[in-house]
Motif scaffolding. Structure first.
Motif, PDB file in Angstrom:
ATOM      1  N   VAL A 102       0.712  -1.255   0.134  1.00  0.00           N
ATOM      2  CA  VAL A 102      -0.172   0.000   0.019  1.00  0.00           C
ATOM      3  C   VAL A 102       0.756   1.184  -0.024  1.00  0.00           C
ATOM      4  CG1 VAL A 102      -1.779   1.177   1.220  1.00  0.00           C
ATOM      5  CG2 VAL A 102      -1.912  -1.189   1.102  1.00  0.00           C
ATOM      6  N   ASN A 103       1.908   1.392   0.847  1.00  0.00           N
ATOM      7  CA  ASN A 103       2.869   2.353   0.681  1.00  0.00           C
ATOM      8  C   ASN A 103       3.983   2.287  -0.010  1.00  0.00           C
ATOM      9  OD1 ASN A 103       1.441   3.821   2.635  1.00  0.00           O
ATOM     10  ND2 ASN A 103       2.005   2.225   4.121  1.00  0.00           N
ATOM     11  N   ALA A 104       3.997   1.597  -1.080  1.00  0.00           N
ATOM     12  CA  ALA A 104       5.100   1.342  -2.246  1.00  0.00           C
ATOM     13  C   ALA A 104       5.179   2.608  -2.943  1.00  0.00           C
ATOM     14  CB  ALA A 104       5.067   0.309  -3.140  1.00  0.00           C
ATOM     15  N   ARG A 105       6.279   2.913  -3.269  1.00  0.00           N
ATOM     16  CA  ARG A 105       6.413   4.303  -3.852  1.00  0.00           C
ATOM     17  C   ARG A 105       7.710   4.460  -4.780  1.00  0.00           C
ATOM     18  NH1 ARG A 105       2.311   4.814  -1.807  1.00  0.00           N
ATOM     19  NH2 ARG A 105       1.469   6.331  -0.740  1.00  0.00           N
ATOM     20  N   ASP A 106       7.509   4.719  -6.085  1.00  0.00           N
ATOM     21  CA  ASP A 106       8.606   4.555  -7.188  1.00  0.00           C
ATOM     22  C   ASP A 106       9.340   3.590  -7.012  1.00  0.00           C
ATOM     23  OD1 ASP A 106       7.881   7.490  -7.503  1.00  0.00           O
ATOM     24  OD2 ASP A 106       8.992   7.953  -6.033  1.00  0.00           O
ATOM     25  N   GLY A 107       8.780   2.235  -7.097  1.00  0.00           N
ATOM     26  CA  GLY A 107       9.280   0.757  -6.900  1.00  0.00           C
ATOM     27  C   GLY A 107       9.883   0.591  -5.858  1.00  0.00           C
ATOM     28  N   ALA A 108      10.087   1.449  -4.894  1.00  0.00           N
ATOM     29  CA  ALA A 108      10.553   0.819  -3.246  1.00  0.00           C
ATOM     30  C   ALA A 108       9.407   0.431  -2.637  1.00  0.00           C
ATOM     31  CB  ALA A 108      11.229   2.287  -2.748  1.00  0.00           C
ATOM     32  N   VAL A 109       9.590  -0.664  -1.846  1.00  0.00           N
ATOM     33  CA  VAL A 109       8.592  -1.366  -1.009  1.00  0.00           C
ATOM     34  C   VAL A 109       9.202  -1.379   0.376  1.00  0.00           C
ATOM     35  CG1 VAL A 109       6.968  -3.243  -0.868  1.00  0.00           C
ATOM     36  CG2 VAL A 109       7.738  -2.474  -3.069  1.00  0.00           C
ATOM     37  N   PRO A 110       8.365  -0.602   1.237  1.00  0.00           N
ATOM     38  CA  PRO A 110       8.949  -0.640   2.826  1.00  0.00           C
ATOM     39  C   PRO A 110       8.342  -2.035   3.184  1.00  0.00           C
ATOM     40  CG  PRO A 110       7.229   0.749   2.575  1.00  0.00           C
ATOM     41  CD  PRO A 110       7.530   0.529   1.301  1.00  0.00           C
ATOM     42  N   THR A 111       8.845  -2.422   4.274  1.00  0.00           N
ATOM     43  CA  THR A 111       8.202  -3.547   5.063  1.00  0.00           C
ATOM     44  C   THR A 111       7.371  -3.188   6.493  1.00  0.00           C
ATOM     45  OG1 THR A 111       9.986  -3.866   6.390  1.00  0.00           O
ATOM     46  CG2 THR A 111      10.070  -5.163   4.496  1.00  0.00           C
ATOM     47  N   TYR A 112       6.409  -3.769   6.887  1.00  0.00           N
ATOM     48  CA  TYR A 112       5.819  -3.709   7.991  1.00  0.00           C
ATOM     49  C   TYR A 112       5.425  -5.012   8.690  1.00  0.00           C
ATOM     50  CZ  TYR A 112       1.165  -4.686   5.878  1.00  0.00           C
ATOM     51  OH  TYR A 112       0.124  -5.284   5.320  1.00  0.00           O
ATOM     52  N   ASP A 113       4.799  -4.840  10.012  1.00  0.00           N
ATOM     53  CA  ASP A 113       4.142  -6.019  10.591  1.00  0.00           C
ATOM     54  C   ASP A 113       2.627  -6.047  10.138  1.00  0.00           C
ATOM     55  OD1 ASP A 113       6.725  -6.472  11.809  1.00  0.00           O
ATOM     56  OD2 ASP A 113       6.200  -5.451  13.552  1.00  0.00           O
ATOM     57  N   ARG A 114       2.500  -7.096   9.575  1.00  0.00           N
ATOM     58  CA  ARG A 114       1.006  -7.152   9.053  1.00  0.00           C
ATOM     59  C   ARG A 114       0.160  -7.759   9.837  1.00  0.00           C
ATOM     60  NH1 ARG A 114      -1.731  -7.165   4.185  1.00  0.00           N
ATOM     61  NH2 ARG A 114      -3.079  -8.963   3.683  1.00  0.00           N
ATOM     62  N   PRO A 115      -0.913  -6.929  10.303  1.00  0.00           N
ATOM     63  CA  PRO A 115      -1.716  -7.536  11.314  1.00  0.00           C
ATOM     64  C   PRO A 115      -3.061  -8.322  10.782  1.00  0.00           C
ATOM     65  CG  PRO A 115      -2.495  -5.348  11.012  1.00  0.00           C
ATOM     66  CD  PRO A 115      -1.168  -5.463   9.851  1.00  0.00           C
ATOM     67  N   LEU A 116      -3.306  -9.489  11.255  1.00  0.00           N
ATOM     68  CA  LEU A 116      -4.362 -10.197  10.706  1.00  0.00           C
ATOM     69  C   LEU A 116      -5.505 -11.023  11.737  1.00  0.00           C
ATOM     70  CD1 LEU A 116      -2.330 -12.562   8.463  1.00  0.00           C
ATOM     71  CD2 LEU A 116      -3.841 -10.943   7.571  1.00  0.00           C
ATOM     72  N   THR A 117      -6.666 -10.465  11.497  1.00  0.00           N
ATOM     73  CA  THR A 117      -7.676 -10.758  12.660  1.00  0.00           C
ATOM     74  C   THR A 117      -8.275 -12.160  12.048  1.00  0.00           C
ATOM     75  OG1 THR A 117      -8.196  -8.709  13.269  1.00  0.00           O
ATOM     76  CG2 THR A 117      -9.678 -10.124  13.965  1.00  0.00           C
ATOM     77  N   VAL A 118      -8.336 -13.072  12.838  1.00  0.00           N
ATOM     78  CA  VAL A 118      -8.704 -14.463  12.590  1.00  0.00           C
ATOM     79  C   VAL A 118      -9.893 -14.991  13.509  1.00  0.00           C
ATOM     80  CG1 VAL A 118      -8.229 -16.714  12.233  1.00  0.00           C
ATOM     81  CG2 VAL A 118      -6.588 -14.933  11.530  1.00  0.00           C
ATOM     82  N   GLU A 119     -10.849 -15.381  12.989  1.00  0.00           N
ATOM     83  CA  GLU A 119     -11.941 -16.035  13.601  1.00  0.00           C
ATOM     84  C   GLU A 119     -11.893 -17.421  13.695  1.00  0.00           C
ATOM     85  OE1 GLU A 119     -15.514 -14.543  16.164  1.00  0.00           O
ATOM     86  OE2 GLU A 119     -13.682 -13.672  15.092  1.00  0.00           O
ATOM     87  N   VAL A 120     -11.840 -18.162  14.766  1.00  0.00           N
ATOM     88  CA  VAL A 120     -11.677 -19.470  14.892  1.00  0.00           C
ATOM     89  C   VAL A 120     -12.785 -20.239  15.475  1.00  0.00           C
ATOM     90  CG1 VAL A 120     -10.220 -21.301  15.692  1.00  0.00           C
ATOM     91  CG2 VAL A 120      -9.287 -19.092  14.974  1.00  0.00           C
ATOM     92  N   TRP A 121     -13.550 -21.290  14.759  1.00  0.00           N
ATOM     93  CA  TRP A 121     -14.325 -22.117  15.306  1.00  0.00           C
ATOM     94  C   TRP A 121     -13.809 -23.570  15.444  1.00  0.00           C
ATOM     95  CZ3 TRP A 121     -14.960 -18.524  11.541  1.00  0.00           C
ATOM     96  CH2 TRP A 121     -15.921 -17.445  11.734  1.00  0.00           C
ATOM     97  N   TYR A 122     -14.552 -24.196  16.477  1.00  0.00           N
ATOM     98  CA  TYR A 122     -13.965 -25.386  16.951  1.00  0.00           C
ATOM     99  C   TYR A 122     -15.085 -26.261  17.676  1.00  0.00           C
ATOM    100  CZ  TYR A 122     -13.387 -22.330  20.845  1.00  0.00           C
ATOM    101  OH  TYR A 122     -13.772 -21.488  21.880  1.00  0.00           O
ATOM    102  N   PRO A 123     -14.883 -27.477  17.919  1.00  0.00           N
ATOM    103  CA  PRO A 123     -15.606 -28.305  18.553  1.00  0.00           C
ATOM    104  C   PRO A 123     -15.636 -28.047  19.929  1.00  0.00           C
ATOM    105  CG  PRO A 123     -14.637 -29.846  17.072  1.00  0.00           C
ATOM    106  CD  PRO A 123     -13.947 -28.356  17.140  1.00  0.00           C
ATOM    107  N   THR A 124     -16.879 -28.196  20.584  1.00  0.00           N
ATOM    108  CA  THR A 124     -16.615 -27.653  22.109  1.00  0.00           C
ATOM    109  C   THR A 124     -17.911 -28.842  22.923  1.00  0.00           C
ATOM    110  OG1 THR A 124     -16.937 -25.941  24.018  1.00  0.00           O
ATOM    111  CG2 THR A 124     -18.452 -26.005  22.251  1.00  0.00           C
TER     112      THR A 124
END
Length: 456
Positions: free
Chosen positions: A77-99
């Motif tokens: 998203v923040n790439a400029r002029d071919g340069a691509v920075p790095t970041y810590d990518r957040p991911l929200t995950v919903e988990v379903w399981y037997p109970t």
């Protein structure tokens, strides 16, 4: 390649939202404010004409939300002029399981937003127990659930709850930059879908390992993993499972970053044992539909890329899909992934929205929001039940080794309207019966189901 056209195409892909898939990022859940009706108010509840395997399984379902971070990822998203920075990518995950508890018990809600109103959440009801203890004593196969662009981790709760009730752990990802609430540069989605899938598989394996200290400790068998992806989720699932992209597509992501997902440049995670690709985007007609005229033979794929897909794959598609397309889109992917055992379930007269929950009431005031979920020729609750039935059969066969499930997939005639229901008085089939297994009389209508085996 026309440089002017390429420049314009890249500008659009890097900045503009695409029009092909699902809705937004759910951020919160809340207790159900009132008793839940037993009527069809919860996605995934059975209609009277539901096929046999659509029913919930033996387990009650627990659900919890995980906030994961994948460090050091490319910040497209923040790439400029071919340069691509790095970041810590957040991911929200919903988990379903037997109970523990009675199958179908539990009350919860899932929060999402409409594409036209990302600041206004709405709630979807569910039959799961928030933060309930996972059932111990068995490690269950893992299912990664991947939404479309834009979409959310709770876009297909009907399927997530259903599979968890049958002895699966289901992890649905909010793909950052690709949800209803945080849709951003499409190039981020092109790169990150398969990477997100791979990361979440590894995180679920870590959290599910015995002694991890996680609430999921000991209950996740990540060595038996399936990815179920819708639209852009299907695109990412195919790539994660081995279908590497063609070299023509590399200019679509800054810094040549898509090369890491190119055919021959990576090895798929061996824990992925099956894929369900629901209206997968990325075929030739789909790519041309967004103005890209330099795709491979099959859009993002060439023959060599599709030949690297070797795990069993179930394609699900409408034959009138106007986003991923059927002819020139999904059908050629099914036909040319020649090293995989594959099935293709076709919903006659269906467009692109064969996978999501039914349209929420909050969408009714906006035609575009409503049509993000709805199918003009099909009732969404009916499609949900059909998907529950066929996905259950496929995953039971490929992840659990239940050979009896093959009878629901290897149908006697491929076009359901041509099947003959012929039964004795006791309900047993007569010699001339060709009806699809699991369907009541007069209910196997409007579908096609094909199977192709890997080449020898």
């Amino acid at each position: 390649m026309n440089p002017t056209r390429l420049t314009l195409t890249l500008a659009l892909l890097l900045t503009a939202p695409a029009a092909h898939a699902q809705t937004a990022a759910p951020q919160t859940t809340s207790p159900l404010p009132a008793p839940l009706s037993t009527s069809l108010t919860v996605p995934g509840d059975l209609r009277p004409d539901a096929p046999e395997l659509a029913a919930r399984g033996q387990y009650a379902v627990g659900v919890r939300t995980l906030n994961l971070v994948n460090p050091g990822q490319l910040d497209i998203v923040n790439a400029r002029d071919g340069a691509v920075p790095t970041y810590d990518r957040p991911l929200t995950v919903e988990v379903w399981y037997p109970t523990a508890g009675r199958s179908g018990s539990g009350l919860t809600t899932y929060s999402d937003v409409l594409g036209s109103a990302p600041d206004k959440p709405f709630l979807t009801r569910g039959r799961a127990n928030r933060a309930a203890p996972a059932l111990k004593g068995e490690a269950f196969p893992l299912v990664i659930l991947s939404h479309g662009y834009a979409g959310s981790r709770v876009l297909m709760t009907y399927l997530a709850e259903n599979l968890a009730s049958k002895g699966y752990v289901v992890a649905a990802i909010d793909h950052t930059d690709s949800t209803h609430g945080n849709r951003a540069a499409f190039a981020s989605t092109l790169l990150n879908r398969a990477l997100d899938d791979n990361f979440v598989i590894s995180e679920m394996a870590r959290l599910g390992a015995p002694g991890s200290g996680s609430p999921l400790s000991g209950v996740v068998n990540a060595d038996q993993t399936a990815i179920v992806g819708y639209s852009m989720g299907g695109y990412g699932a195919l790539n994660a499972a081995g279908a590497g992209f063609g070299p023509q597509m590399l200019p679509l992501v800054p810094g040549g970053a898509l090369a890491q997902r190119q055919a021959g440049n990576y090895t798929p995670d061996p824990r992925i044992k099956a894929v369900v690709a629901m209206a997968p985007w990325g075929g030739d007609a789909a790519v041309r539909g967004i103005g890209v005229n330099f795709g491979g033979k099959y859009g993002f794929w060439e023959d060599v890329g599709l030949q690297n897909l070797k795990v069993p794959t179930l394609f699900i598609v409408g034959d009138r899909d106007d986003v991923s397309w059927y002819e020139g889109g999904v059908k050629p992917l099914f036909e040319n992934a020649v090293n995989a055992e594959r099935y293709m379930l076709v919903y006659q007269n269906a467009l692109h929205n064969v996978a999501p929950n039914p349209a929420p009431a909050e969408s009714f005031a906006s035609f575009s929001d409503y049509m993000h979920y709805a199918e003009p020729a099909w009732d969404s609750a009916r499609l949900n039940n059909l998907n529950q039935h066929f996905v259950t059969a496929f995953l039971n066969l490929k992840l659990k080794g239940d050979q009896s499930a093959a009878e629901y997939l290897n149908v006697p005639v491929p076009i359901s309207n041509n099947a003959k229901y012929s039964r004795n008085a006791d309900g047993t089939p007569k010699a001339d019966d060709t009806y699809w297994k699991g369907f009541k009389d007069r209910t196997a209508r409007g579908m096609e189901l094909y199977r192709l085996m890997p080449k020898q």
